[in-house]
Design a protein around this motif. Structure first.
Motif, PDB file in Angstrom:
ATOM      1  N   ILE A   1       0.877  -1.168   0.000  1.00 51.96           N
ATOM      2  CA  ILE A   1       0.000   0.000   0.000  1.00 51.96           C
ATOM      3  C   ILE A   1       0.911   1.213   0.000  1.00 51.96           C
ATOM      4  CG2 ILE A   1      -1.828   1.247   1.204  1.00 51.96           C
ATOM      5  CD1 ILE A   1      -2.510  -1.438   2.595  1.00 51.96           C
TER       6      ILE A   1
ATOM      7  N   HIS B   1      -4.071   9.733  -1.756  1.00 45.60           N
ATOM      8  CA  HIS B   1      -4.872   8.522  -1.646  1.00 45.60           C
ATOM      9  C   HIS B   1      -3.929   7.335  -1.700  1.00 45.60           C
ATOM     10  CE1 HIS B   1      -7.609   5.345  -3.038  1.00 45.60           C
ATOM     11  NE2 HIS B   1      -8.550   6.055  -2.488  1.00 45.60           N
TER      12      HIS B   1
ATOM     13  N   ILE C   1      -2.344   3.845  -2.727  1.00 48.50           N
ATOM     14  CA  ILE C   1      -2.412   3.031  -3.942  1.00 48.50           C
ATOM     15  C   ILE C   1      -2.144   1.581  -3.541  1.00 48.50           C
ATOM     16  CG2 ILE C   1      -1.401   2.611  -6.214  1.00 48.50           C
ATOM     17  CD1 ILE C   1      -2.882   5.255  -6.053  1.00 48.50           C
ATOM     18  N   PHE C   2      -3.038   0.678  -3.919  1.00 47.73           N
ATOM     19  CA  PHE C   2      -2.949  -0.733  -3.562  1.00 47.73           C
ATOM     20  C   PHE C   2      -2.371  -1.501  -4.750  1.00 47.73           C
ATOM     21  CE2 PHE C   2      -5.980   1.228  -0.855  1.00 47.73           C
ATOM     22  CZ  PHE C   2      -5.908   0.572   0.355  1.00 47.73           C
ATOM     23  N   THR C   3      -1.237  -2.176  -4.530  1.00 45.72           N
ATOM     24  CA  THR C   3      -0.533  -2.809  -5.651  1.00 45.72           C
ATOM     25  C   THR C   3      -0.078  -4.232  -5.321  1.00 45.72           C
ATOM     26  OG1 THR C   3       1.645  -2.047  -4.933  1.00 45.72           O
ATOM     27  CG2 THR C   3       0.404  -0.562  -6.376  1.00 45.72           C
TER      28      THR C   3
ATOM     29  N   MET D   1      -0.786  -1.622 -10.226  1.00 43.19           N
ATOM     30  CA  MET D   1      -2.225  -1.681  -9.982  1.00 43.19           C
ATOM     31  C   MET D   1      -2.844  -2.600 -11.026  1.00 43.19           C
ATOM     32  SD  MET D   1      -3.140   2.273  -9.082  1.00 43.19           S
ATOM     33  CE  MET D   1      -4.873   1.886  -8.846  1.00 43.19           C
TER      34      MET D   1
ATOM     35  N   ASP E   1     -12.064  -3.928  -0.350  1.00 47.62           N
ATOM     36  CA  ASP E   1     -11.634  -2.549  -0.523  1.00 47.62           C
ATOM     37  C   ASP E   1     -10.254  -2.490  -1.187  1.00 47.62           C
ATOM     38  OD1 ASP E   1     -11.891   0.270  -0.209  1.00 47.62           O
ATOM     39  OD2 ASP E   1     -10.575   0.171   1.536  1.00 47.62           O
ATOM     40  N   HIS E   2      -9.336  -3.368  -0.794  1.00 46.98           N
ATOM     41  CA  HIS E   2      -7.995  -3.407  -1.396  1.00 46.98           C
ATOM     42  C   HIS E   2      -8.077  -3.891  -2.838  1.00 46.98           C
ATOM     43  CE1 HIS E   2      -5.892  -3.905   2.791  1.00 46.98           C
ATOM     44  NE2 HIS E   2      -6.738  -2.901   2.753  1.00 46.98           N
ATOM     45  N   GLU E   3      -8.854  -4.971  -3.075  1.00 48.42           N
ATOM     46  CA  GLU E   3      -9.017  -5.509  -4.429  1.00 48.42           C
ATOM     47  C   GLU E   3      -9.594  -4.456  -5.364  1.00 48.42           C
ATOM     48  OE1 GLU E   3     -12.170  -8.446  -6.670  1.00 48.42           O
ATOM     49  OE2 GLU E   3     -11.843  -8.728  -4.533  1.00 48.42           O
ATOM     50  N   ASP E   4     -10.651  -3.782  -4.925  1.00 49.10           N
ATOM     51  CA  ASP E   4     -11.319  -2.788  -5.771  1.00 49.10           C
ATOM     52  C   ASP E   4     -10.430  -1.600  -6.088  1.00 49.10           C
ATOM     53  OD1 ASP E   4     -13.527  -4.393  -5.739  1.00 49.10           O
ATOM     54  OD2 ASP E   4     -14.680  -3.157  -4.338  1.00 49.10           O
ATOM     55  N   GLN E   5      -9.418  -1.357  -5.256  1.00 47.60           N
ATOM     56  CA  GLN E   5      -8.520  -0.230  -5.496  1.00 47.60           C
ATOM     57  C   GLN E   5      -7.217  -0.644  -6.183  1.00 47.60           C
ATOM     58  OE1 GLN E   5      -8.457   2.924  -2.444  1.00 47.60           O
ATOM     59  NE2 GLN E   5      -9.754   1.532  -1.265  1.00 47.60           N
ATOM     60  N   GLY E   6      -7.161  -1.871  -6.721  1.00 49.67           N
ATOM     61  CA  GLY E   6      -6.031  -2.234  -7.563  1.00 49.67           C
ATOM     62  C   GLY E   6      -5.152  -3.375  -7.115  1.00 49.67           C
TER      63      GLY E   6
END
Length: 189
Positions: free
Chosen positions: A10, A21, A23-25, A30, A139-144
Motif C-alpha cells: 500500500i 490517496h 495506492i494498492f498494488t 495496480m 476494498d484493497h481488491e477494488d482499489q487495484g
C-alpha cells in the motif's frame, strides 16, 4: 516447479493521482484488465511466495487451489487471541490440517511471507485461459490489489504471439457463432 514471488503493498505517498490517496498494488502494479502478470503452463506446478510490506492481506486465487507450505513472520507482536497468540492463530488457520487444498491464505505483515504449492491441472484436467488473484479485502481488491494470470498450453509458453487478446477473440467468436447458429435455427424451424 516454477517460482513466483509477489509483493503486496500500500503506497501511502503516491504521486500517481492528484488527490492524496493510498495506492494498492501487487509487485508495484495496480490491476490492469488488459495485462497478464503471471503466465503458467497447463499441467505444471509452481511455488508461490507472497510477501506484504504493510499490513496483512488474505491472498485469494481463482480456478487453481494451492497448499500452504510455509509461513514466516517478522516483528509480529505476541498479541493474544483468547488463549492463543496471533502468530499461532495464523499458523493454525493456514497449516491445519496439513496439505489441505485452499483458495485463500493470509500473508503476514511487515515482510512476513506465505509460501504455497500450486498445480495447474486440478483433478488431472488442465484448464487454460485467463484468471485472477487478489487481496480478499474487497476494498484493497477494488482499489487495484489484483493481478491477472494466464494458463496456457505447454507449447505456448514463451510464445510472444500468445496473449490474452487471443483468448478474448476466441471467446468473442464463439459467442457470435453461437448466437448466429441460434438465429438460423429459429428461422429454419
Amino acid at each position: 516447479a516454477h517460482q513466483v514471488d509477489l509483493v503486496f503493498d500500500i503506497d501511502q505517498n503516491s504521486t500517481r493521482i492528484q488527490v492524496p490517496h493510498p495506492i494498492f498494488t501487487i509487485d508495484g502494479q495496480m490491476f490492469d484488465v488488459k495485462g497478464v502478470q503471471q503466465s503458467m503452463a497447463a499441467g505444471t506446478a509452481a511455488e508461490w511466495t507472497m510477501r506484504s510490506k504493510l499490513g496483512f492481506h488474505p491472498f485469494h486465487i481463482h480456478v487453481n487451489p494451492f497448499q500452504v507450505k510455509e509461513v514466516k513472520y517478522n516483528d509480529i507482536k505476541q498479541i493474544m487471541v483468547g488463549n492463543m497468540s496471533l502468530q499461532d492463530a495464523f499458523v493454525s488457520t493456514l497449516m491445519d490440517p496439513p496439505n489441505m487444498w485452499r483458495d485463500t491464505a493470509f500473508i503476514p505483515q511487515y515482510n512476513g511471507s506465505t509460501k504455497t504449492y500450486q498445480r495447474f491441472a486440478g483433478n488431472d484436467v488442465a484448464w487454460t485461459g485467463k484468471s485472477v488473484y487478489h487481496c480478499h479485502f474487497l476494498d484493497h481488491e477494488d482499489q487495484g490489489m489484483m493481478g491477472v494470470m494466464m494458463i496456457v498450453e505447454p507449447s505456448e509458453v514463451g510464445d510472444p504471439s500468445v496473449d490474452s487478446s487471443s483468448y478474448t477473440k476466441n471467446i468473442s467468436f464463439l459467442v457470435w457463432f453461437s448466437l448466429l447458429s441460434s438465429v438460423l435455427f429459429l428461422i429454419i424451424h
